[in-house]
Design a protein around this motif. Structure first.
Motif, PDB file in Angstrom:
ATOM      1  N   ALA A 168       0.844  -1.205   0.000  1.00  0.00           N
ATOM      2  CA  ALA A 168       0.000   0.000   0.000  1.00  0.00           C
ATOM      3  C   ALA A 168       0.869   1.240   0.000  1.00  0.00           C
ATOM      4  CB  ALA A 168      -0.909  -0.018   1.230  1.00  0.00           C
ATOM      5  N   TRP A 169       0.501   2.212  -0.840  1.00  0.00           N
ATOM      6  CA  TRP A 169       1.298   3.437  -0.979  1.00  0.00           C
ATOM      7  C   TRP A 169       0.394   4.646  -1.149  1.00  0.00           C
ATOM      8  CZ3 TRP A 169       1.510  -0.809  -4.265  1.00  0.00           C
ATOM      9  CH2 TRP A 169       2.480  -1.746  -3.933  1.00  0.00           C
ATOM     10  N   PHE A 170       0.961   5.824  -0.968  1.00  0.00           N
ATOM     11  CA  PHE A 170       0.259   7.082  -1.240  1.00  0.00           C
ATOM     12  C   PHE A 170       0.805   7.682  -2.526  1.00  0.00           C
ATOM     13  CE2 PHE A 170      -0.213   6.698   3.383  1.00  0.00           C
ATOM     14  CZ  PHE A 170      -1.561   6.959   3.533  1.00  0.00           C
ATOM     15  N   ARG A 174       4.675   2.090  -5.160  1.00  0.00           N
ATOM     16  CA  ARG A 174       5.894   1.913  -4.365  1.00  0.00           C
ATOM     17  C   ARG A 174       6.570   3.234  -3.987  1.00  0.00           C
ATOM     18  NH1 ARG A 174       6.943  -3.048  -3.093  1.00  0.00           N
ATOM     19  NH2 ARG A 174       6.359  -4.785  -4.444  1.00  0.00           N
ATOM     20  N   LEU A 175       5.791   4.316  -3.842  1.00  0.00           N
ATOM     21  CA  LEU A 175       6.402   5.588  -3.414  1.00  0.00           C
ATOM     22  C   LEU A 175       6.563   5.585  -1.907  1.00  0.00           C
ATOM     23  CD1 LEU A 175       4.611   8.252  -5.642  1.00  0.00           C
ATOM     24  CD2 LEU A 175       6.884   7.274  -5.924  1.00  0.00           C
TER      25      LEU A 175
END
Ligand SMILES: Cc1cc2nc3c(=O)[nH]c(=O)nc-3n(C[C@H](O)[C@H](O)[C@H](O)COP(=O)(O)O)c2cc1C
Length: 175
Positions: A168-170, A174-175
């Motif tokens: 899970a990323w924002f 993959r940030l």
């Protein structure tokens, strides 16, 4: 139980169940939760059968050939109809998946255990169709999942989920 508590407490239980019956009122709440799920183009392709007749649930249990699932005093059978949503698009799989998750959360919230039993009954041996026949389900409706319902008689296991950061990323992958 709070919604977020139920979401994180839910797990697939594969232990033996206590014989204590599940009250009809609770089964109705679980069934209603399943029916309250969203469905593509509101086609409402999912229907449910709760089984609490001791002889019938035992009979279905023997078809499963699994002592753990078969020991549950009740079960919710998930049925689907492959209706067209629009053009040639169907969403029945998404519809019944949403219904199952709602049902599982209701089961957990009420303090019971369950497991999404789909692979086991839709394999080549077609246990789901055999169960559907026992329940008088017409040919064009499929019994796609079996959710045992009851109180845990054993500890049971909890699978390890990958860490949040690996899935899970924002604002980007993959940030
Ligand atoms: C589409 C689908 C089919 C499944 N079929 C089975 C099954 O036939 N038998 C079983 O023991 N578990 C089945 N499961 C449960 C998964 O094995 C389980 O969700 C997964 O191992 C993660 O564990 P958790 O539910 O405790 O988070 C199924 C789950 C899904 C979503």
């Amino acid at each position: 139980m709070d919604l977020f508590e139920a979401i994180s407490a839910r797990r697939s239980y594969r232990g033996m169940y206590k014989p204590d019956p599940v009250p009809r009122e609770h089964l109705r709440m679980i069934m209603q939760a399943a029916l309250d799920a969203p469905s593509g183009c509101n086609k409402q392709t999912t229907s449910v059968i709760a089984v609490d007749d001791p002889a019938l649930v035992k009979h279905l249990g023997t078809m499963l050939e699994r002592d753990d699932f078969a020991s549950a005093p009740a079960a919710i059978c998930i049925l689907t109809e492959r209706k067209i949503a629009y053009r040639d698009r169907t969403f029945y799989i998404q519809d019944y998946s949403a219904a199952i998750q709602n049902a599982l959360l209701a089961i957990t919230g009420l303090g019971y255990e369950s497991c999404w039993v789909e692979g086991h009954i839709t394999d080549a041996d077609q246990i789901g169709r055999q169960m559907a026949d026992v329940l008088g389900v017409p040919e064009h409706i499929e019994l796609v999942a079996y959710l045992p319902v009851g109180l845990a008689a054993e500890e049971g296991n909890r699978v390890r989920k990958l860490p949040f950061e690996e899935r899970a990323w924002f604002n980007g992958y993959r940030l």
